[in-house]
Design an enzyme around this catalytic site. Structure first.
Site, PDB file in Angstrom:
ATOM      1  N   ARG A   1      65.282  86.948 -26.020  1.00 54.23           N
ATOM      2  CA  ARG A   1      64.992  85.577 -25.621  1.00 54.23           C
ATOM      3  C   ARG A   1      63.477  85.383 -25.573  1.00 54.23           C
ATOM      4  O   ARG A   1      62.755  86.256 -25.086  1.00 54.23           O
ATOM      5  CB  ARG A   1      65.591  85.248 -24.248  1.00 54.23           C
ATOM      6  CG  ARG A   1      67.118  85.219 -24.205  1.00 54.23           C
ATOM      7  CD  ARG A   1      67.687  84.069 -25.017  1.00 54.23           C
ATOM      8  NE  ARG A   1      69.147  84.001 -24.951  1.00 54.23           N
ATOM      9  CZ  ARG A   1      69.972  84.606 -25.782  1.00 54.23           C
ATOM     10  NH1 ARG A   1      69.476  85.359 -26.758  1.00 54.23           N
ATOM     11  NH2 ARG A   1      71.276  84.466 -25.656  1.00 54.23           N
TER      12      ARG A   1
ATOM     13  N   GLU B   1      65.945  75.649 -28.998  1.00 53.81           N
ATOM     14  CA  GLU B   1      66.397  75.887 -30.370  1.00 53.81           C
ATOM     15  C   GLU B   1      67.180  74.704 -30.909  1.00 53.81           C
ATOM     16  O   GLU B   1      68.114  74.236 -30.232  1.00 53.81           O
ATOM     17  CB  GLU B   1      67.256  77.155 -30.418  1.00 53.81           C
ATOM     18  CG  GLU B   1      66.463  78.393 -30.064  1.00 53.81           C
ATOM     19  CD  GLU B   1      67.253  79.685 -30.163  1.00 53.81           C
ATOM     20  OE1 GLU B   1      66.647  80.754 -30.078  1.00 53.81           O
ATOM     21  OE2 GLU B   1      68.500  79.620 -30.320  1.00 53.81           O
TER      22      GLU B   1
ATOM     23  N   HIS C   1      67.206  82.292 -35.185  1.00 57.63           N
ATOM     24  CA  HIS C   1      68.240  82.914 -34.348  1.00 57.63           C
ATOM     25  C   HIS C   1      69.455  83.334 -35.177  1.00 57.63           C
ATOM     26  O   HIS C   1      70.588  82.907 -34.958  1.00 57.63           O
ATOM     27  CB  HIS C   1      68.682  81.986 -33.219  1.00 57.63           C
ATOM     28  CG  HIS C   1      69.196  82.732 -32.024  1.00 57.63           C
ATOM     29  ND1 HIS C   1      69.201  82.212 -30.758  1.00 57.63           N
ATOM     30  CD2 HIS C   1      69.715  83.988 -31.904  1.00 57.63           C
ATOM     31  CE1 HIS C   1      69.705  83.086 -29.907  1.00 57.63           C
ATOM     32  NE2 HIS C   1      70.026  84.187 -30.581  1.00 57.63           N
TER      33      HIS C   1
END
Length: 320
Positions: free
Chosen positions: A239, A268, A287
């Site tokens: 993270r 995001e 991601h």
């Protein structure tokens, strides 16, 4: 729950439009109407989107379900999150409002593989060399070696342990640190437990696999980053909030470290002007750690099972 009307299910944040194809949603029954949403929404638009639904399937931590949002969703009875932890969901608030929260299984190997894709891509300058080649150029950089170097693993859980084993297969010496490190576990793996300070000072590659919590926000601060070797790399598939972003940007701007590989962002998708997207010597990906066919199949197939169990009155994999 035995609905007197059609049970409405919303599958949200399905950015790549794959949720419908990797699981058999018809198994939820003829009394369920499943809708898929592919664009991210926030604020009032999100409330309007979700207000009619009894069940919401959320992808990881893309949408924040705090007490205020849940207050505005009076029909919500079940919230399914992919994975068995989601810091974007206020579990206590859900419990107070009588909303069941269930999770799913996943393939942790997907994140392990992505971590090594980033490490290798970063130290061998794969992205920049490909761009040079496509533009008619040839070799422009000299890559770093991994064999005989030191891998520092922050967080030696299931993912961190698997990443460490791959590092050993490359011939790297592995150091590890976490606040609750099991010395017996590290000894059995042939990994050296060290202080956080020593890990950042000695490692050639530092990779983060620490769970985000109130206590771990900013875990990797300016002091840790400044202590790294100028030839060292930082890799984050955990993270963004674990790291002091400004300190990392400053180090990259000054070439105080060799580079960073990042698969995660606090918001995001991030704004185009995010400072880490502008910083030099950064390999950034959107991601992708969990985005594989196998893993998404696990996520959504388990989500279907969670819904079936909830409707039968026997919720499974409960988080709240």
């Amino acid at each position: 729950m035995t609905p007197a009307r059609t049970c409405r299910v919303a599958v949200i944040d399905d950015y790549q439009s794959v949720a419908h194809s990797v699981a058999d949603w018809s198994r939820t029954g003829s009394d369920c109407a499943v809708s898929f949403f592919h664009e991210r929404r926030t604020g009032k638009a999100l409330v309007r989107q979700l207000a009619p639904f009894d069940i919401v399937v959320a992808m990881r931590e893309r949408t924040v379900f705090d007490d205020e949002l849940m207050r505005q969703l009076p029909n919500l009875r079940l919230l399914v999150t992919t994975g068995m932890a989601n810091s974007a969901i206020d579990i206590s608030a859900a419990a107070r409002r009588g909303i069941v929260v269930s999770g799913t299984r996943g393939l942790l190997s997907a994140t392990v593989e992505m971590t090594w894709a980033l490490i290798l891509g970063l130290v061998r300058n794969v992205s920049s060399e490909q761009n040079h080649l496509r533009n008619g150029g040839w070799q422009t950089t000299v890559g770093a070696d991994l064999h005989g170097r030191i891998l520092g693993v922050v967080g030696l859980g299931t993912i961190g342990t698997a990443v460490a084993r791959v590092g050993q297969a490359f011939g790297m010496d592995v150091l590890a640190w976490s606040q609750n490190l099991d010395a017996g576990h590290t000894e059995a793996l042939g990994i050296t437990p060290v202080s956080k300070e020593r890990l950042f000072m000695e490692s050639d590659v530092v990779t983060l696999h620490y769970r985000l919590s109130k206590q771990s926000v900013g875990l990797i601060g300016r002091e840790s980053i400044e202590s790294m070797k100028p030839t060292a790399y930082l890799v984050n598939t955990a993270r963004e909030q674990l790291v002091d972003t400004k300190a990392l940007c400053d180090a990259l701007e000054r070439d105080a470290i060799a580079g960073a590989a990042l698969d995660v962002f606090a918001d995001e998708p991030p704004d185009a002007g995010h400072p880490l997207l502008k910083a030099p010597n950064v390999l950034a990906t959107p991601h992708l750690g969990y985005v594989t066919c196998g893993n998404l199949g696990f996520f959504y197939s388990d989500a279907v099972k969670d819904i079936i169990a909830f409707l039968a009155g026997t919720p499974i994999r409960r988080l709240a």
